[in-house]
Scaffold this motif. Structure first.
Motif, PDB file in Angstrom:
ATOM      1  N   LEU A  26     -32.088  37.108 -35.843  1.00 53.36           N
ATOM      2  CA  LEU A  26     -32.456  36.970 -34.433  1.00 53.36           C
ATOM      3  C   LEU A  26     -31.303  36.443 -33.578  1.00 53.36           C
ATOM      4  O   LEU A  26     -31.461  36.202 -32.383  1.00 53.36           O
ATOM      5  N   ALA A  27     -30.135  36.276 -34.222  1.00 53.60           N
ATOM      6  CA  ALA A  27     -28.964  35.782 -33.486  1.00 53.60           C
ATOM      7  C   ALA A  27     -28.673  36.680 -32.298  1.00 53.60           C
ATOM      8  O   ALA A  27     -28.645  37.902 -32.427  1.00 53.60           O
ATOM      9  N   GLY A  28     -28.459  36.060 -31.149  1.00 54.33           N
ATOM     10  CA  GLY A  28     -28.125  36.821 -29.942  1.00 54.33           C
ATOM     11  C   GLY A  28     -26.707  36.530 -29.483  1.00 54.33           C
ATOM     12  O   GLY A  28     -25.928  35.890 -30.196  1.00 54.33           O
ATOM     13  N   GLY A  29     -26.414  37.008 -28.290  1.00 54.68           N
ATOM     14  CA  GLY A  29     -25.064  36.845 -27.756  1.00 54.68           C
ATOM     15  C   GLY A  29     -24.661  35.384 -27.596  1.00 54.68           C
ATOM     16  O   GLY A  29     -23.491  35.039 -27.774  1.00 54.68           O
ATOM     17  N   GLY A  30     -25.625  34.509 -27.273  1.00 55.41           N
ATOM     18  CA  GLY A  30     -25.310  33.105 -27.088  1.00 55.41           C
ATOM     19  C   GLY A  30     -24.762  32.473 -28.358  1.00 55.41           C
ATOM     20  O   GLY A  30     -23.722  31.815 -28.351  1.00 55.41           O
ATOM     21  N   LEU A  31     -25.465  32.700 -29.481  1.00 54.83           N
ATOM     22  CA  LEU A  31     -25.003  32.140 -30.758  1.00 54.83           C
ATOM     23  C   LEU A  31     -23.641  32.714 -31.148  1.00 54.83           C
ATOM     24  O   LEU A  31     -22.768  32.002 -31.629  1.00 54.83           O
ATOM     25  N   ARG A  32     -23.476  34.012 -30.941  1.00 53.94           N
ATOM     26  CA  ARG A  32     -22.181  34.633 -31.273  1.00 53.94           C
ATOM     27  C   ARG A  32     -21.056  34.003 -30.479  1.00 53.94           C
ATOM     28  O   ARG A  32     -19.982  33.711 -31.000  1.00 53.94           O
ATOM     29  N   ASP A  33     -21.277  33.781 -29.183  1.00 52.63           N
ATOM     30  CA  ASP A  33     -20.253  33.163 -28.340  1.00 52.63           C
ATOM     31  C   ASP A  33     -19.924  31.756 -28.832  1.00 52.63           C
ATOM     32  O   ASP A  33     -18.760  31.404 -28.997  1.00 52.63           O
ATOM     33  N   VAL A  34     -20.991  30.952 -29.035  1.00 50.10           N
ATOM     34  CA  VAL A  34     -20.764  29.542 -29.378  1.00 50.10           C
ATOM     35  C   VAL A  34     -20.017  29.416 -30.702  1.00 50.10           C
ATOM     36  O   VAL A  34     -19.201  28.512 -30.876  1.00 50.10           O
ATOM     37  N   THR A  35     -20.266  30.312 -31.648  1.00 51.88           N
ATOM     38  CA  THR A  35     -19.709  30.135 -33.000  1.00 51.88           C
ATOM     39  C   THR A  35     -18.494  31.023 -33.285  1.00 51.88           C
ATOM     40  O   THR A  35     -18.010  31.036 -34.407  1.00 51.88           O
ATOM     41  N   ARG A  36     -18.004  31.760 -32.278  1.00 50.42           N
ATOM     42  CA  ARG A  36     -16.907  32.699 -32.561  1.00 50.42           C
ATOM     43  C   ARG A  36     -15.718  32.007 -33.221  1.00 50.42           C
ATOM     44  O   ARG A  36     -15.185  32.477 -34.219  1.00 50.42           O
ATOM     45  N   PRO A  95     -27.582  25.808 -30.378  1.00 48.51           N
ATOM     46  CA  PRO A  95     -26.366  26.289 -29.707  1.00 48.51           C
ATOM     47  C   PRO A  95     -26.347  25.952 -28.219  1.00 48.51           C
ATOM     48  O   PRO A  95     -25.301  25.607 -27.666  1.00 48.51           O
ATOM     49  N   GLN A  96     -27.516  26.022 -27.548  1.00 44.47           N
ATOM     50  CA  GLN A  96     -27.572  25.655 -26.128  1.00 44.47           C
ATOM     51  C   GLN A  96     -27.201  24.196 -25.926  1.00 44.47           C
ATOM     52  O   GLN A  96     -26.394  23.862 -25.046  1.00 44.47           O
ATOM     53  N   VAL A  97     -27.782  23.302 -26.741  1.00 46.05           N
ATOM     54  CA  VAL A  97     -27.471  21.872 -26.613  1.00 46.05           C
ATOM     55  C   VAL A  97     -25.983  21.630 -26.869  1.00 46.05           C
ATOM     56  O   VAL A  97     -25.312  20.908 -26.116  1.00 46.05           O
ATOM     57  N   ALA A  98     -25.447  22.264 -27.915  1.00 44.07           N
ATOM     58  CA  ALA A  98     -24.028  22.058 -28.252  1.00 44.07           C
ATOM     59  C   ALA A  98     -23.129  22.551 -27.128  1.00 44.07           C
ATOM     60  O   ALA A  98     -22.160  21.880 -26.750  1.00 44.07           O
ATOM     61  N   ALA A  99     -23.430  23.723 -26.577  1.00 41.11           N
ATOM     62  CA  ALA A  99     -22.615  24.258 -25.482  1.00 41.11           C
ATOM     63  C   ALA A  99     -22.655  23.311 -24.281  1.00 41.11           C
ATOM     64  O   ALA A  99     -21.626  23.048 -23.645  1.00 41.11           O
ATOM     65  N   SER A 100     -23.837  22.765 -23.978  1.00 36.46           N
ATOM     66  CA  SER A 100     -23.966  21.837 -22.851  1.00 36.46           C
ATOM     67  C   SER A 100     -23.180  20.554 -23.113  1.00 36.46           C
ATOM     68  O   SER A 100     -22.512  20.032 -22.219  1.00 36.46           O
ATOM     69  N   LEU A 101     -23.244  20.050 -24.363  1.00 34.95           N
ATOM     70  CA  LEU A 101     -22.535  18.807 -24.684  1.00 34.95           C
ATOM     71  C   LEU A 101     -21.022  18.990 -24.564  1.00 34.95           C
ATOM     72  O   LEU A 101     -20.318  18.117 -24.058  1.00 34.95           O
ATOM     73  N   VAL A 102     -20.501  20.125 -25.035  1.00 31.90           N
ATOM     74  CA  VAL A 102     -19.056  20.380 -24.942  1.00 31.90           C
ATOM     75  C   VAL A 102     -18.647  20.550 -23.480  1.00 31.90           C
ATOM     76  O   VAL A 102     -17.647  19.977 -23.026  1.00 31.90           O
ATOM     77  N   LEU A 153     -12.728  27.934 -25.591  1.00 30.15           N
ATOM     78  CA  LEU A 153     -13.583  27.077 -24.763  1.00 30.15           C
ATOM     79  C   LEU A 153     -14.545  27.905 -23.917  1.00 30.15           C
ATOM     80  O   LEU A 153     -15.719  27.563 -23.770  1.00 30.15           O
ATOM     81  N   ARG A 154     -14.033  29.005 -23.372  1.00 26.84           N
ATOM     82  CA  ARG A 154     -14.901  29.863 -22.563  1.00 26.84           C
ATOM     83  C   ARG A 154     -16.075  30.384 -23.390  1.00 26.84           C
ATOM     84  O   ARG A 154     -17.219  30.405 -22.939  1.00 26.84           O
ATOM     85  N   ASP A 155     -15.786  30.811 -24.633  1.00 27.81           N
ATOM     86  CA  ASP A 155     -16.850  31.317 -25.502  1.00 27.81           C
ATOM     87  C   ASP A 155     -17.875  30.231 -25.800  1.00 27.81           C
ATOM     88  O   ASP A 155     -19.082  30.442 -25.678  1.00 27.81           O
ATOM     89  N   VAL A 156     -17.373  29.053 -26.213  1.00 25.02           N
ATOM     90  CA  VAL A 156     -18.280  27.987 -26.652  1.00 25.02           C
ATOM     91  C   VAL A 156     -19.191  27.543 -25.508  1.00 25.02           C
ATOM     92  O   VAL A 156     -20.351  27.206 -25.724  1.00 25.02           O
ATOM     93  N   THR A 157     -18.681  27.544 -24.269  1.00 24.61           N
ATOM     94  CA  THR A 157     -19.448  26.970 -23.155  1.00 24.61           C
ATOM     95  C   THR A 157     -20.128  28.010 -22.265  1.00 24.61           C
ATOM     96  O   THR A 157     -20.702  27.644 -21.245  1.00 24.61           O
ATOM     97  N   ARG A 158     -20.058  29.305 -22.646  1.00 28.73           N
ATOM     98  CA  ARG A 158     -20.602  30.327 -21.747  1.00 28.73           C
ATOM     99  C   ARG A 158     -22.061  30.034 -21.384  1.00 28.73           C
ATOM    100  O   ARG A 158     -22.442  30.075 -20.222  1.00 28.73           O
ATOM    101  N   ILE A 159     -22.905  29.719 -22.388  1.00 30.87           N
ATOM    102  CA  ILE A 159     -24.330  29.520 -22.103  1.00 30.87           C
ATOM    103  C   ILE A 159     -24.619  28.149 -21.489  1.00 30.87           C
ATOM    104  O   ILE A 159     -25.767  27.853 -21.153  1.00 30.87           O
ATOM    105  N   ALA A 160     -23.583  27.329 -21.315  1.00 29.99           N
ATOM    106  CA  ALA A 160     -23.796  26.024 -20.673  1.00 29.99           C
ATOM    107  C   ALA A 160     -24.132  26.173 -19.197  1.00 29.99           C
ATOM    108  O   ALA A 160     -24.473  25.191 -18.542  1.00 29.99           O
ATOM    109  N   ALA A 161     -24.044  27.376 -18.652  1.00 35.09           N
ATOM    110  CA  ALA A 161     -24.399  27.610 -17.243  1.00 35.09           C
ATOM    111  C   ALA A 161     -25.907  27.791 -17.056  1.00 35.09           C
ATOM    112  O   ALA A 161     -26.361  28.122 -15.963  1.00 35.09           O
TER     113      ALA A 161
END
Lengths: 379, 379
Positions: free
Chosen positions: A214-224, B193-200, B219-227
């Motif tokens: 169920l991994a989506g784009g968000g997980l892929r981005d965060v863990t790249r 992943p959402q929490v981690a992206a927000s924390l970073v 950094l851009r990848d890790v924090t993309r979903i922080a928006a």
């Protein structure tokens, strides 16, 4: 597409450059300077590595009888300071720089080792981490990348400018900073994101395949970047332990706030049977996400400018050769410039979704142009 | 590009579908079913929202005198269970599903509220989080996206299949899971992943502009979903507090390992003056990155298959309309399929770097073809 005019002149003006360490970065520096007409001599503690770099066209092994103007130390991070000290002593008129990704510790060790600080200027070209080894070296590895130049208070300003000219000769964008400021910046923009990506990815080890599917784009981005080399990263994090510790402790404080907030919500739910009115706890969870919004908003947009809000078109494309070519030809025919793009593959389907970011003012024009060409614009 | 054949037939076979809540997801469901020939009636507690959805072509307000076969509850997460209970009671022959992103709590509340569990089947279409509001609704929002269908042990299997048919009628890929398994999976692949992206990203608030300017692709990848939207995420995290807490506590344990390791390295450096031989501490730091490698490696590749190692070509393109079109036309002319792609803009330069991922077997062919067309292949 052309290189910055005047690159060849700049490389020539550097004088003879001695590159010590012919891994990815050292060989790339040597290839780039050689291609731009510079004079480069090579050294490496491994005769095999040295011969490989020579065969790749990076330059000739240092004959030892030329006056050297600039030494670039491209050794592994944990031996960089020792090599810098050796080179400062062996070449008493040369400027010595290095390419290690953490700077304050090296400066301290060079000072403690009695090195001539007027001639040492640290450097950090921010390129090449994804690949390694001299076979991946390219003369244009640094093209368009930041190259942090770290003069110390003791540095001769003319030698700081010499290292700046080195970065320009290789097509990089020089950024001037103190070693301390560089290391603190790297902790925030590089080292902490790496730790966070690894921690999130590590959670995936213990879940079942159905969940991972169920991994989506968000997980892929965060863990790249979690695919990075553990040994190299242990060296980098250890070398920048102070600034990274300060940031990780602050992050843990924020994480504790989220954990405490969720625990309060969970405890209340157990007693109140689903009522869930722990308003303060919810607010503290929301505030972490809101603070992330603010931080994310500070990351500069393209070309170093302020972030721009682009309009995004999502277009369905068949997963076949030529599809993207037709799509981008049609976008080009509409005279619309693509600001950002991302390709996502739909699970279980032989189609891809291409997210095309454009300036908001041209979004509708592009949508109509693509639909007229038969493209399925999803959103 | 065409939709799955037979979609229209499937939508018609669903019978009359009542959509309750005409925000982004509800309106998109209604638009998609209407476009596929289905019969849709609408309800919303806000007359304004209801009128807007009707004006968008999503269907007519429910006249209240039609037999309803399927109710789709698309209300905000915190009122979903109450609306499900109301709908189960008001439509005693209908299947009732919902679209909330956390499932076990709703099932529990429906059971505790005395709802008919044989007719309630939870659902979670994984689409649309980036945008919100009915004006962003699209009938094809769910195309190619996973739609998790959560039957409970009490569910009538024919009704579970009905919700599965709903997802297929909208072009989604149904994934069957229990509510508990769904929520635990979401904690790992989405909520943590959402929490981690927000924390970073939150760390970026307190650093100066020069530091943020060094932000790279990582950094851009890790924090993309922080928006993301703080209020929505506080609701989601609170609704899945149990599974998210378990994962965040495990993550904090790993984070403490990194912090303790770096603190040991720092303490030793202070006493040993740069010697840095805290071997065990370095190993513990490296092991977190290594565990991240393993977790990252589990994320499926495109089309749900096993991850493939692609070869990456980095190509320099001028930042002007038509450049990408020419590039992808040339790639298409070489009969090479692009597996993944990313566009990165060089700081301070009016050029972009396009990373094109292809199967390793065609990498060299493509490089030569592009160079023959005058492209600058950087690596």
């Amino acid at each position: 597409v052309s290189l910055d005019p005047g690159v060849a002149g700049t490389a020539t003006a550097l004088g003879t450059v001695r590159v010590v360490g012919t891994g990815l970065l050292g060989t790339s520096v040597a290839l780039g300077l050689t291609a731009a007409g510079g004079r480069v001599v090579l050294a490496d503690s491994s005769p095999t590595a040295l011969a490989l770099a020579r065969d790749l066209g990076a330059g000739q092994p240092d004959p030892g009888d030329l006056p050297v103007a600039l030494v670039v130390v491209a050794a592994p991070p944990d031996v960089t300071a020792a090599v810098v000290l050796t080179e400062l002593a062996a070449h008493p008129h040369a400027t010595v720089t290095d390419v290690a990704s953490v700077k304050a510790g090296i400066l301290l060790q060079v000072a403690e080792g009695g090195g001539d600080l007027t001639r040492y200027v640290g450097g950090h070209p921010m390129a090449g981490r994804e690949r390694s080894g001299p076979v991946n070296a390219r003369g244009d590895l640094f093209l368009g990348r930041p190259w942090v130049v770290c003069g110390s208070p003791a540095s001769d300003p003319a030698r700081v400018d010499g290292v700046r000219q080195l970065s320009l000769a290789l097509g990089a964008t020089p950024v001037m900073a103190t070693a301390q400021a560089h290391d603190e910046a790297m902790a925030v923009v590089s080292h902490v994101p790496q730790v966070a990506a690894s921690l999130v990815a590590a959670r995936l080890r213990v879940v079942d395949d159905e969940a991972v599917a169920l991994a989506g784009g968000g997980l892929r981005d965060v863990t790249r970047i979690a695919a990075s080399d553990p040994v190299l990263w242990a060296q980098i994090l250890a070398a920048n332990a102070g600034p990274v510790l300060a940031q990780l402790r602050a992050l843990r404080h924020d994480l504790d706030g989220v954990i405490d907030g969720l625990a309060a919500i969970e405890a209340e739910r157990d007693t109140a049977n689903g009522a869930g009115t722990a308003a303060g706890a919810r607010a503290s969870v929301a505030s972490v996400v809101a603070e992330g919004n603010l931080g994310r908003g500070r990351i500069p947009g393209k070309h170093g400018g302020t972030p721009t809000r682009y309009a995004v078109l999502t277009v369905l494309v068949p997963d076949a050769p030529g599809s993207l070519g037709r799509l981008f030809a049609d976008i080009g025919a509409a005279s619309v410039n693509v600001e950002e793009l991302a390709l996502e593959h739909a699970p279980g389907r032989a189609v891809g979704l291409v997210e095309v970011s454009v300036l908001p003012s041209v979004r509708d024009t592009l949508e109509h142009a693509l639909q007229a060409q038969g493209w399925h614009v999803v959103s």
